[in-house]
Design a protein around this motif. Structure first.
Motif, short mmCIF file in Angstrom:
data_model
loop_
_atom_site.label_atom_id
_atom_site.label_comp_id
_atom_site.label_asym_id
_atom_site.label_seq_id
_atom_site.Cartn_x
_atom_site.Cartn_y
_atom_site.Cartn_z
N ALA A 16 21.08 -24.48 24.46
CA ALA A 16 21.22 -25.64 23.58
C ALA A 16 22.63 -26.24 23.60
CB ALA A 16 20.78 -25.31 22.15
N PRO A 17 23.69 -25.43 23.58
CA PRO A 17 25.02 -26.05 23.62
C PRO A 17 25.34 -26.77 24.93
CG PRO A 17 25.15 -23.76 22.89
CD PRO A 17 23.76 -23.99 23.37
N LEU A 18 24.55 -26.49 25.96
CA LEU A 18 24.80 -27.07 27.29
C LEU A 18 23.88 -28.24 27.62
CD1 LEU A 18 25.11 -23.73 29.30
CD2 LEU A 18 26.93 -25.03 28.19
N ARG A 19 23.03 -28.63 26.70
CA ARG A 19 21.95 -29.59 26.99
C ARG A 19 22.42 -30.90 27.60
NH1 ARG A 19 18.84 -29.98 21.86
NH2 ARG A 19 17.47 -31.28 23.08
N ALA A 20 23.59 -31.39 27.24
CA ALA A 20 24.08 -32.67 27.74
C ALA A 20 25.06 -32.52 28.91
CB ALA A 20 24.74 -33.45 26.61
N ARG A 21 25.28 -31.30 29.35
CA ARG A 21 26.25 -31.05 30.42
C ARG A 21 25.68 -31.38 31.79
NH1 ARG A 21 29.66 -26.36 29.43
NH2 ARG A 21 30.43 -26.74 31.54
N LYS A 22 26.54 -31.78 32.68
CA LYS A 22 26.18 -32.01 34.08
C LYS A 22 25.97 -30.66 34.75
CE LYS A 22 27.11 -36.53 34.33
NZ LYS A 22 26.16 -37.54 34.64
N LEU A 23 24.94 -30.56 35.57
CA LEU A 23 24.62 -29.30 36.23
C LEU A 23 25.77 -28.82 37.12
CD1 LEU A 23 20.92 -30.02 37.10
CD2 LEU A 23 21.76 -28.31 35.50
N HIS A 24 26.43 -29.73 37.82
CA HIS A 24 27.51 -29.32 38.72
C HIS A 24 28.70 -28.74 37.97
CE1 HIS A 24 30.20 -32.71 37.87
NE2 HIS A 24 29.12 -33.47 37.82
N ALA A 25 28.79 -28.97 36.66
CA ALA A 25 29.91 -28.47 35.86
C ALA A 25 29.63 -27.09 35.27
CB ALA A 25 30.24 -29.46 34.74
N LEU A 26 28.44 -26.54 35.49
CA LEU A 26 28.07 -25.25 34.93
C LEU A 26 28.46 -24.11 35.86
CD1 LEU A 26 24.44 -26.05 33.70
CD2 LEU A 26 26.57 -26.18 32.39
N SER A 27 28.59 -22.93 35.29
CA SER A 27 28.83 -21.73 36.10
C SER A 27 27.54 -21.37 36.85
CB SER A 27 29.23 -20.56 35.20
OG SER A 27 28.12 -20.12 34.44
N GLY A 28 27.65 -20.47 37.80
CA GLY A 28 26.48 -20.04 38.56
C GLY A 28 25.41 -19.42 37.66
N GLY A 29 25.83 -18.60 36.71
CA GLY A 29 24.87 -17.98 35.79
C GLY A 29 24.19 -19.00 34.90
N GLN A 30 24.96 -19.98 34.43
CA GLN A 30 24.37 -21.04 33.61
C GLN A 30 23.37 -21.86 34.42
OE1 GLN A 30 28.12 -22.79 32.49
NE2 GLN A 30 28.05 -21.89 30.43
N ARG A 31 23.71 -22.19 35.67
CA ARG A 31 22.77 -22.95 36.51
C ARG A 31 21.50 -22.14 36.76
NH1 ARG A 31 27.48 -24.32 39.39
NH2 ARG A 31 26.85 -23.03 41.14
N GLN A 32 21.64 -20.83 36.94
CA GLN A 32 20.45 -20.00 37.17
C GLN A 32 19.58 -19.99 35.92
OE1 GLN A 32 18.50 -19.23 39.46
NE2 GLN A 32 19.50 -17.54 40.50
N ARG A 33 20.20 -19.95 34.73
CA ARG A 33 19.42 -19.99 33.48
C ARG A 33 18.73 -21.35 33.32
NH1 ARG A 33 23.94 -18.29 30.22
NH2 ARG A 33 23.16 -19.68 28.63
N VAL A 34 19.36 -22.44 33.75
CA VAL A 34 18.72 -23.75 33.71
C VAL A 34 17.52 -23.77 34.66
CG1 VAL A 34 18.98 -26.22 34.22
CG2 VAL A 34 20.80 -24.99 33.00
N ALA A 35 17.66 -23.17 35.83
CA ALA A 35 16.54 -23.11 36.77
C ALA A 35 15.38 -22.32 36.16
CB ALA A 35 16.98 -22.47 38.09
N ILE A 36 15.68 -21.24 35.47
CA ILE A 36 14.65 -20.44 34.80
C ILE A 36 14.01 -21.28 33.69
CG2 ILE A 36 14.25 -18.42 33.35
CD1 ILE A 36 16.52 -17.03 35.02
N ALA A 37 14.82 -21.97 32.91
CA ALA A 37 14.30 -22.82 31.83
C ALA A 37 13.38 -23.89 32.38
CB ALA A 37 15.46 -23.46 31.06
N SER A 38 13.75 -24.49 33.49
CA SER A 38 12.90 -25.53 34.10
C SER A 38 11.55 -24.94 34.51
CB SER A 38 13.60 -26.12 35.33
OG SER A 38 14.80 -26.76 34.95
N ALA A 39 11.57 -23.74 35.04
CA ALA A 39 10.33 -23.08 35.44
C ALA A 39 9.48 -22.69 34.22
CB ALA A 39 10.63 -21.85 36.28
N LEU A 40 10.14 -22.37 33.11
CA LEU A 40 9.41 -21.93 31.91
C LEU A 40 8.89 -23.08 31.05
CD1 LEU A 40 11.57 -18.96 30.65
CD2 LEU A 40 9.36 -18.89 31.80
N ALA A 41 9.39 -24.28 31.25
CA ALA A 41 9.01 -25.40 30.40
C ALA A 41 7.51 -25.66 30.41
CB ALA A 41 9.77 -26.66 30.80
N LEU A 42 6.86 -25.36 31.52
CA LEU A 42 5.41 -25.55 31.61
C LEU A 42 4.62 -24.39 31.01
CD1 LEU A 42 5.13 -27.16 35.15
CD2 LEU A 42 4.72 -28.26 32.95
N ARG A 43 5.34 -23.41 30.49
CA ARG A 43 4.75 -22.23 29.84
C ARG A 43 3.83 -21.42 30.77
NH1 ARG A 43 3.26 -24.86 23.99
NH2 ARG A 43 5.40 -25.09 23.27
#
Length: 187
Positions: free
Chosen positions: A109-136
């Protein structure tokens, strides 16, 4: 091979053994995008991924590639998570609920408006997981999710997967070369 619902399973083998190919069979990417022929049978959630194809399988199986940047299509965290929901033509109200749930699940949630390229590797991996989980999906498949991460980021990603497995009963199937990182987590 039979993986029970709610398992946290590891696919392992030497480089070139076919781990990634096996993982891509679970969601229908193989043979639809990677080519090849499948003999025998594959069943996931009662479906044949070869017959169903990746689009239908995405409702049941979330997939996270080794390099999260390779699967990103948007520039901002929130937009990336919503992208799959928009493609599935979910009503806006459902999208908002799923977005908030997914951001909370992966502590993004604190990263919701951040640019992906500005995130750490772990944060980007968590975003990738979140994208996969959004469809439940019921199953989350990850191809070497910690291979490009430092030890702390890898631990954060694995802890997030463990929470998803324990709290939601999500079936997790992953490949990983750094066994010392994942052995404490797998069934």
């Amino acid at each position: 091979c039979h993986i029970r619902d709610g398992a946290f399973a590891l696919v392992l083998g030497v480089s070139g053994a076919g781990k990634s190919t096996l993982l891509r069979c679970i969601n229908g990417l193989a043979p639809h995008f990677s080519g090849g022929q499948i003999s025998g049978a594959v069943r996931v959630a009662g479906l044949d991924p070869v017959a169903a194809g990746p689009q239908q399988m995405s409702e049941h199986v979330g997939f996270v590639f080794q390099d999260p940047d390779a699967q990103f299509v948007m520039n901002v965290v929130e937009d990336e998570i919503v992208f799959a929901l928009e493609n599935a033509a979910l009503p806006r109200s459902d999208m908002r609920v799923r977005l908030e749930e997914t951001l909370d699940l992966l502590e993004l949630a604190p990263l919701r408006a951040r640019k992906l390229h500005a995130l750490s590797g772990g944060q980007r991996q968590r975003v990738a997981i979140a994208s996969a989980l959004a469809l439940r999906p019921n199953v989350l498949v990850l191809d070497e999710p910690t291979s490009q991460l430092d030890p702390k980021s890898a631990e954060d990603v694995l802890q997030a997967l463990l929470r998803l497995n324990h709290d939601l009963g999500l079936t997790i199937v992953l490949s990983e070369h750094r066994l010392e990182r994942v052995l404490p987590f797998i069934d």
